[in-house]
Design an enzyme around this catalytic site. Structure first.
Site, mmCIF file in Angstrom:
data_model
loop_
_atom_site.group_PDB
_atom_site.id
_atom_site.type_symbol
_atom_site.label_atom_id
_atom_site.label_comp_id
_atom_site.label_asym_id
_atom_site.label_seq_id
_atom_site.Cartn_x
_atom_site.Cartn_y
_atom_site.Cartn_z
ATOM 1 N N SER A 124 -33.309 -37.153 -104.291
ATOM 2 C CA SER A 124 -33.497 -35.915 -103.537
ATOM 3 C C SER A 124 -34.574 -35.067 -104.179
ATOM 4 C CB SER A 124 -32.175 -35.150 -103.549
ATOM 5 O OG SER A 124 -32.383 -33.829 -103.133
ATOM 6 N N TYR A 148 -24.703 -31.593 -108.446
ATOM 7 C CA TYR A 148 -25.135 -32.611 -107.471
ATOM 8 C C TYR A 148 -26.546 -33.094 -107.823
ATOM 9 C CZ TYR A 148 -27.716 -34.053 -103.332
ATOM 10 O OH TYR A 148 -28.563 -34.712 -102.480
ATOM 11 N N LYS A 152 -28.214 -36.899 -109.260
ATOM 12 C CA LYS A 152 -29.373 -37.622 -108.722
ATOM 13 C C LYS A 152 -30.368 -37.922 -109.844
ATOM 14 C CE LYS A 152 -28.281 -37.846 -104.349
ATOM 15 N NZ LYS A 152 -27.885 -39.154 -103.796
HETATM 16 N N1 UFG Z 1 -30.137 -21.849 -94.381
HETATM 17 C C1 UFG Z 1 -29.774 -20.702 -93.712
HETATM 18 N N2 UFG Z 1 -28.552 -20.668 -93.110
HETATM 19 C C2 UFG Z 1 -27.693 -21.720 -93.119
HETATM 20 C C3 UFG Z 1 -28.073 -22.896 -93.803
HETATM 21 C C4 UFG Z 1 -29.298 -22.926 -94.423
HETATM 22 O O1 UFG Z 1 -30.537 -19.729 -93.682
HETATM 23 O O2 UFG Z 1 -26.595 -21.607 -92.548
HETATM 24 C C5 UFG Z 1 -31.462 -21.912 -95.029
HETATM 25 C C6 UFG Z 1 -31.406 -22.116 -96.523
HETATM 26 O O3 UFG Z 1 -31.285 -20.899 -97.196
HETATM 27 C C7 UFG Z 1 -32.729 -22.834 -96.782
HETATM 28 C C8 UFG Z 1 -32.943 -23.668 -95.523
HETATM 29 O O4 UFG Z 1 -32.128 -23.045 -94.525
HETATM 30 O O5 UFG Z 1 -33.778 -21.913 -96.894
HETATM 31 C C9 UFG Z 1 -32.516 -25.107 -95.660
HETATM 32 O O6 UFG Z 1 -31.185 -25.164 -96.144
HETATM 33 P P1 UFG Z 1 -30.326 -26.515 -96.118
HETATM 34 O O7 UFG Z 1 -28.981 -26.183 -96.645
HETATM 35 O O8 UFG Z 1 -30.419 -27.151 -94.780
HETATM 36 O O9 UFG Z 1 -31.130 -27.458 -97.115
HETATM 37 P P2 UFG Z 1 -31.494 -27.246 -98.661
HETATM 38 O O10 UFG Z 1 -32.996 -27.231 -98.731
HETATM 39 O O11 UFG Z 1 -30.777 -26.132 -99.266
HETATM 40 O O12 UFG Z 1 -30.885 -28.568 -99.290
HETATM 41 C C10 UFG Z 1 -31.282 -29.833 -98.832
HETATM 42 C C11 UFG Z 1 -30.111 -30.805 -98.978
HETATM 43 C C12 UFG Z 1 -29.773 -31.027 -100.422
HETATM 44 C C13 UFG Z 1 -30.978 -31.414 -101.187
HETATM 45 C C14 UFG Z 1 -32.112 -30.458 -100.957
HETATM 46 C C15 UFG Z 1 -33.361 -31.000 -101.572
HETATM 47 O O13 UFG Z 1 -28.977 -30.305 -98.329
HETATM 48 O O14 UFG Z 1 -28.846 -32.070 -100.499
HETATM 49 O O15 UFG Z 1 -32.369 -30.290 -99.563
HETATM 50 O O16 UFG Z 1 -34.370 -30.088 -101.587
HETATM 51 F F1 UFG Z 1 -30.701 -31.455 -102.494
#
Ligand code: UFG
Length: 337
Positions: A124, A148, A152
């Site tokens: 990841s 997590y 990885k």
């Molecule tokens: N976000 C919101 N509201 C939500 C969910 C997410 O505003 O309800 C925002 C987050 O703050 C972030 C973006 O949307 O800015 C993406 O969030 P995600 O949770 O979809 O994804 P992340 O980038 O946080 O995490 C993902 C995977 C992880 C991995 C990571 C690697 O879920 O497993 O990418 O960069 F580790």
């Protein structure tokens, strides 16, 4: 090649299964169904025209893994199985370390016994931690912000050491950015347990009326509109990257690491707007405080995968938004119908 997909009933694993079979390989799935549904196997049969052999086992259970290897004579393993919720890993770190590290070690030991030498690992972009600069290049400093992510990175290290010691072993580490979308057929897609943690499943559940509104986590980041920027990649493009990776592993020795991303960053509000426009829907949202552990901006430099694997992401944001919505609207309860 005959390829074992651990976690092959999950979101990325199931899409990879389709692409593996379409590329002319044989797939076998091992999955304990702890975060996936048996219905996916029927859907895979529908999409591939093949009965995919399935083992409902925990990949940390060495005896069962050994029995499966004795029977199947694999050429390669793509390892997706693992716990993946960032927040849960902070509250249950031992569970994450035990499960994720154990499964990787068990597979490596059994692979060595049966002389199976090609391994692709589902890593990841989280291993880059808090980026100092973007885009992220494979050689950049790594370090994580949650257990997590550390699992990885630790598994990346274990695999690198194992391939240095065993000259027959070939390892490809794939650092995924943010996979979204679904198979264009609308038959397989992401079906999270409970309230989704990730942005796209949250948005599609708001669109279907299951959740009242989206919470946008922070609008005071140093980005073009203040919301977090990520590199969203269509899950089918990501799946195709695995086909290239396993074929590369079969022809090379040692360890290689690749980013799988598009190279373009979109903010949370860009995604909301694109989803609304692509599907002619409204997504109500409110601005909430920042989510702990989130970074402002992450996107890939995807050059290495292009040059070495001859892989590039081909689908655009409209495809991602339409395919996510087709999956959700055709399957309002996911695989439960
Ligand atoms: N976000 C919101 N509201 C939500 C969910 C997410 O505003 O309800 C925002 C987050 O703050 C972030 C973006 O949307 O800015 C993406 O969030 P995600 O949770 O979809 O994804 P992340 O980038 O946080 O995490 C993902 C995977 C992880 C991995 C990571 C690697 O879920 O497993 O990418 O960069 F580790």
């Amino acid at each position: 090649m005959k390829i074992l997909l651990t976690g092959g009933a999950g979101y990325i694993g199931s899409h990879t299964c389709v692409e593996i079979v379409q590329a002319g390989h044989d797939a076998v799935i091992a999955d304990d169904l702890s975060n996936s549904k048996p219905a996916v196997l029927e859907r895979l049969k529908e999409l591939t025209g093949k009965d995919i052999p399935f083992y409902q086992i925990d990949v940390a259970d060495k005896e069962k893994v050994d029995e499966m290897f004795a029977k199947e004579h694999f050429d390669a393993v793509i390892h997706f199985a693992g716990y993946k919720a960032v927040g849960e890993s902070v509250t249950k770190p031992l569970m994450y370390y035990r499960n994720n590290i154990d499964t990787a070690l068990t597979l490596l030991e059994v692979m060595e016994k049966y002389d199976v030498n090609n391994f692709v690992f589902s890593s990841s972009a989280t291993v880059y931690g808090v980026p100092e600069t973007v885009p992220l290049v494979e050689g950049m400093k790594t370090g994580c912000t949650n257990p997590y992510g550390w699992t990885k990175l630790m598994i990346e290290q274990i695999l690198t050491d194992a391939s240095a010691a065993n000259k027959n072993l070939s390892v490809v580490l794939l650092r995924y950015f943010n996979p979204i979308g679904a198979h264009p057929s609308g038959r397989i897609g992401e079906d999270p347990n409970g309230i989704p943690n990730n942005l796209l499943p949250y948005i599609t559940q708001v669109a279907i009326g299951k959740l009242p509104q989206l919470g946008v986590f922070g609008n005071d980041y140093p980005t073009h509109d203040g919301t977090g920027v990520r590199d969203y990649i269509h899950v089918v493009d990501l799946a195709k990257g695995h086909v290239k990776a396993i074929e590369y592993a079969d022809e090379h020795k040692g360890t290689e690491v690749f980013n799988l991303g598009t190279g373009t960053g979109y903010s949370v509000l860009d995604i909301v707007n694109a989803f609304e426009k692509a599907n002619d829907l409204k997504i109500p949202y409110v601005i909430k405080p920042r989510r702990s552990g989130d970074v402002a901006e992450m996107y890939a430099d995807p050059k290495k995968a292009k040059e070495v694997l001859n892989w590039v992401a081909e689908k655009n944001l409209v495809d991602m938004c339409q395919d996510s919505w087709r999956w959700q609207s055709n399957n309002p309860k996911g695989y439960d119908e």
